[in-house]
Design a protein around this motif. Structure first.
Motif, PDB file in Angstrom:
ATOM      1  N   LEU A 145      -5.115   0.523  -5.489  1.00  0.00           N
ATOM      2  CA  LEU A 145      -5.243  -0.112  -4.174  1.00  0.00           C
ATOM      3  C   LEU A 145      -6.056  -1.394  -4.251  1.00  0.00           C
ATOM      4  O   LEU A 145      -5.734  -2.394  -3.587  1.00  0.00           O
ATOM      5  N   ASN A 146      -7.095  -1.383  -5.061  1.00  0.00           N
ATOM      6  CA  ASN A 146      -7.954  -2.558  -5.148  1.00  0.00           C
ATOM      7  C   ASN A 146      -7.314  -3.718  -5.913  1.00  0.00           C
ATOM      8  O   ASN A 146      -7.880  -4.818  -5.943  1.00  0.00           O
ATOM      9  N   LEU A 147      -6.162  -3.491  -6.506  1.00  0.00           N
ATOM     10  CA  LEU A 147      -5.429  -4.568  -7.186  1.00  0.00           C
ATOM     11  C   LEU A 147      -4.430  -5.262  -6.264  1.00  0.00           C
ATOM     12  O   LEU A 147      -3.832  -6.273  -6.648  1.00  0.00           O
ATOM     13  N   ILE A 148      -4.251  -4.752  -5.053  1.00  0.00           N
ATOM     14  CA  ILE A 148      -3.281  -5.331  -4.126  1.00  0.00           C
ATOM     15  C   ILE A 148      -3.889  -6.546  -3.430  1.00  0.00           C
ATOM     16  O   ILE A 148      -4.918  -6.426  -2.758  1.00  0.00           O
ATOM     17  N   PRO A 149      -3.287  -7.722  -3.559  1.00  0.00           N
ATOM     18  CA  PRO A 149      -3.774  -8.878  -2.802  1.00  0.00           C
ATOM     19  C   PRO A 149      -3.698  -8.586  -1.300  1.00  0.00           C
ATOM     20  O   PRO A 149      -2.704  -8.068  -0.801  1.00  0.00           O
ATOM     21  N   GLY A 150      -4.761  -8.894  -0.607  1.00  0.00           N
ATOM     22  CA  GLY A 150      -4.818  -8.612   0.819  1.00  0.00           C
ATOM     23  C   GLY A 150      -5.653  -7.396   1.144  1.00  0.00           C
ATOM     24  O   GLY A 150      -6.151  -7.255   2.269  1.00  0.00           O
ATOM     25  N   VAL A 151      -5.786  -6.469   0.185  1.00  0.00           N
ATOM     26  CA  VAL A 151      -6.681  -5.331   0.371  1.00  0.00           C
ATOM     27  C   VAL A 151      -8.099  -5.777   0.042  1.00  0.00           C
ATOM     28  O   VAL A 151      -8.377  -6.232  -1.075  1.00  0.00           O
ATOM     29  N   ILE A 181       0.844  -1.201   0.000  1.00  0.00           N
ATOM     30  CA  ILE A 181       0.000   0.000   0.000  1.00  0.00           C
ATOM     31  C   ILE A 181       0.877   1.248   0.000  1.00  0.00           C
ATOM     32  O   ILE A 181       0.636   2.191  -0.760  1.00  0.00           O
ATOM     33  N   ALA A 182       1.899   1.269   0.845  1.00  0.00           N
ATOM     34  CA  ALA A 182       2.781   2.431   0.929  1.00  0.00           C
ATOM     35  C   ALA A 182       3.513   2.665  -0.386  1.00  0.00           C
ATOM     36  O   ALA A 182       3.691   3.821  -0.805  1.00  0.00           O
ATOM     37  N   GLU A 183       3.942   1.600  -1.041  1.00  0.00           N
ATOM     38  CA  GLU A 183       4.646   1.739  -2.319  1.00  0.00           C
ATOM     39  C   GLU A 183       3.725   2.330  -3.386  1.00  0.00           C
ATOM     40  O   GLU A 183       4.127   3.236  -4.126  1.00  0.00           O
ATOM     41  N   ILE A 184       2.514   1.797  -3.459  1.00  0.00           N
ATOM     42  CA  ILE A 184       1.559   2.300  -4.453  1.00  0.00           C
ATOM     43  C   ILE A 184       1.201   3.757  -4.153  1.00  0.00           C
ATOM     44  O   ILE A 184       1.159   4.611  -5.046  1.00  0.00           O
ATOM     45  N   ALA A 185       0.950   4.056  -2.892  1.00  0.00           N
ATOM     46  CA  ALA A 185       0.585   5.415  -2.514  1.00  0.00           C
ATOM     47  C   ALA A 185       1.695   6.401  -2.872  1.00  0.00           C
ATOM     48  O   ALA A 185       1.428   7.491  -3.401  1.00  0.00           O
TER      49      ALA A 185
END
Length: 232
Positions: A199-205, A149-153
């Motif tokens: 964000l919605n593409l991150i597994p676990g989110v 999440i931090a990397e994408i953000a």
């Protein structure tokens, strides 16, 4: 009007959009609870509606006040959802999830023909992000998920502390679906549309608190009355 009075005024205005026989999504939070109270008075007066609550807390209040409830399995298509928001911008992009019900709120809202947001004037912003963005994450591998999440953000110029929410006892807050919530203190979100997609593409989110293209109207309590805002 005080912020509390503004919320009540927006909730009272929202009930004017409720028609007899409607299937309603009913939101979570202090403003949505004001709507439940006003709706219950209309129900006592003969209004026939059925609601799908977005949290156990909302369900409890609605039941206590005599509002008939159902669920999305039995009633998968709704006419209207009325809910609050933690922030909204001129395009009616929202941040929601301060009350911890963002997943159910988004499922209910997107099962409805329309979503009306009810807020006080303080929730209107030029750019989203001052309110910490909630992201619902499954407990398994949560640390790895938050790193991603931090990397994408960061790639979308969003920086700041990402903290796991805790309850009043200092224990990890769990949603009604037994997931964690991480609150992202970005301060500003320059491209909310793109960030929501990534964000919605991150597994676990499980889901983010960015509600994009969902709200069709906002009823905003102000010092002088209730403003009706549609997306620009």
């Amino acid at each position: 009007m005080t912020p509390a009075e503004q919320k009540k005024a927006a909730a009272a205005k929202a009930v004017e959009f409720v028609e007899d026989g409607m299937k309603l999504g009913i939101g979570t939070g202090s403003t949505a609870e004001e709507f439940v109270r006003v709706l219950a008075e209309r129900v006592k007066g003969g209004l026939n509606v059925i609601g799908v609550p977005t949290s156990e807390r909302t369900a409890k209040l609605a039941t206590e006040l005599g509002v008939k409830l159902t669920n999305l399995d039995d009633t998968p298509h709704l006419d209207l959802t009325i809910d609050g928001a933690d922030e909204f911008d001129p395009a009616l992009r929202l941040i929601k999830g301060g009350g911890g019900a963002l997943l159910r709120e988004k499922i209910v809202a997107t099962s409805s023909d329309r979503m009306i947001v009810i807020t006080d004037a303080s929730k209107k912003v030029a750019m989203l992000g001052a309110f910490p963005l909630p992201i619902e994450v499954i407990p398994f591998g949560a640390v790895a998920t938050v790193r991603r999440i931090a990397e994408i953000a960061s790639a979308y110029d969003c920086h700041g502390k990402i903290a796991r929410r805790v309850d009043s006892y200092g224990e990890p807050f769990l949603t009604d679906s037994s997931n964690f919530i991480f609150d992202c203190h970005f301060g500003r979100i320059p491209d909310a549309d793109a960030l929501a997609r990534e964000l919605n593409l991150i597994p676990g989110v499980v889901e983010s608190g960015l509600f994009i293209g969902i709200a069709t109207m906002a009823l905003v309590g102000t010092a002088s009355g209730v403003d009706m805002i549609e997306p620009k």
